[in-house]
Design a protein around this motif. Sequence first.
Motif, PDB file in Angstrom:
ATOM      1  N   HIS A  65       5.105   3.997  -1.715  1.00 50.93           N
ATOM      2  CA  HIS A  65       4.568   2.609  -2.121  1.00 50.93           C
ATOM      3  C   HIS A  65       5.578   2.077  -3.123  1.00 50.93           C
ATOM      4  O   HIS A  65       5.712   2.632  -4.261  1.00 50.93           O
ATOM      5  CB  HIS A  65       3.107   2.708  -2.728  1.00 50.93           C
ATOM      6  CG  HIS A  65       2.194   3.308  -2.013  1.00 50.93           C
ATOM      7  ND1 HIS A  65       1.277   2.306  -1.300  1.00 50.93           N
ATOM      8  CD2 HIS A  65       1.504   4.420  -1.677  1.00 50.93           C
ATOM      9  CE1 HIS A  65       0.590   3.007  -0.320  1.00 50.93           C
ATOM     10  NE2 HIS A  65       0.507   4.298  -0.851  1.00 50.93           N
ATOM     11  N   PRO A  85       3.935   6.717  -5.683  1.00 46.74           N
ATOM     12  CA  PRO A  85       3.955   5.089  -6.025  1.00 46.74           C
ATOM     13  C   PRO A  85       5.006   4.882  -7.072  1.00 46.74           C
ATOM     14  O   PRO A  85       5.220   5.138  -8.067  1.00 46.74           O
ATOM     15  CB  PRO A  85       2.466   4.991  -6.523  1.00 46.74           C
ATOM     16  CG  PRO A  85       2.259   6.463  -7.221  1.00 46.74           C
ATOM     17  CD  PRO A  85       3.133   7.671  -6.481  1.00 46.74           C
ATOM     18  N   ASP A  97       7.041   1.865  -9.031  1.00 52.06           N
ATOM     19  CA  ASP A  97       6.742   0.369  -9.585  1.00 52.06           C
ATOM     20  C   ASP A  97       7.929   0.176 -10.684  1.00 52.06           C
ATOM     21  O   ASP A  97       7.949   1.049 -11.354  1.00 52.06           O
ATOM     22  CB  ASP A  97       5.220   0.248 -10.009  1.00 52.06           C
ATOM     23  CG  ASP A  97       5.105  -1.322 -10.201  1.00 52.06           C
ATOM     24  OD1 ASP A  97       5.627  -1.950 -10.618  1.00 52.06           O
ATOM     25  OD2 ASP A  97       3.660  -1.703  -9.742  1.00 52.06           O
TER      26      ASP A  97
END
Length: 399
Positions: A93, A60, A62
């Motif tokens: 992601h 993930p 971000d």
Amino acid sequence: MTFPHQPRRLRFCSRRDGLSCLPDPILEKILSYLPTKDAFATSILSKRWKPLWRSQLILPLDDKTFPDALAFRQFLYSVMAMRDNTLPILSLHLNCCYRFYSNKDFYNLLYEAITRGVQNLSIDLPHCSISIMTTLPTFLLTTNTLSVLKLKGVKVTLNEDDPDIHLPSLKVLHLESVGFTYYQDIMKLLSGCPILEELEAKDLIVYTLCKEFPTDTDVPSLSNLVRANISDPHIQFDWIHNIHHLRTQLRGPFGFDTMVHNLIHLELIFDFNFRYLFRSQHKCRWLTKILKNFPKLQTLIIDEINKVDTVHDYCDGKWEDPTIISECLLSHLTTCSLRNYSHLSCELQFAKYIMKNSRVLSTMTIQCAKFLETNTKLQMSRELSLYPRISGACKILCI
């Protein structure tokens, strides 16, 4: 107190933190729930932790905790350089507030994921004008391993010399604020997903209008599609005729001219920002007509967003029950929920029509619009509660 028969490894671990004594698979599972930046930071805890994050199969990424796009770019290259590249990337992601400096950085990251057999890919980029929107690399659209693809804030540009879209393993496709050069590019994308089971589409952008409807592209059959959430007029309802569960927000002319034999769950959301299309009397009459297209419908939910009190300015018109009762009312409809209902006569008549003709209805829920006065809500609740219904098991809930 000592335990002479305790294994040496356990005696040693009892003097350390208990977390570090857990087996590698459990620690790796714990790290998989952390943002990649936090998982990377655990490498400084001890030699025991240093190699663990390099084995992560779920990434993930971000950028919200980074000061700028450059810092995030450097972090991405560090992760890819230090990660154990003999292991696959099962899930990636990417959630960005900053724009990429160049498409090259974006392409390199996705290429690493594709070559490592990524199965679940989610891309959420900042929404911007079409001219500066990041373009999705076409190699991503010929990937054999992808089963889940979620795109937001990217542009899909297809050229004549590009290979045909082929996503043979894709089962879930979510598209939000995705730009397409031509309308038929949407059709090409869906046609390249032969086993697609779930589709979401919202605010798609087509920025080159064709003078004529394209005839050189096959209409996607989507024969395996069972769930859809459609809030975009570019997706035609006749493409999803095998659907089982459908949620759709209507912002344009009414559709549903196609028979949908397998539909069992339908949620319709009317957007009153487009009031000229949704005069209540026309809406209610249209609803009674389209029910015949869903012979197996079991659950019907109707909602109206952005509804204001001025809606009563539209005249109600005389109500007439359809001469033919839809098959779903006679045999299948068990749950009906009508949200943001007001005191309009046609809305009450539609609710009564459902109650009067649904033979197996078990629950009828009426959620009153917030702007209604308490006395009006009580009056409507009393009127519906006293109205006869054909199903003896039907319960009326007014909230």
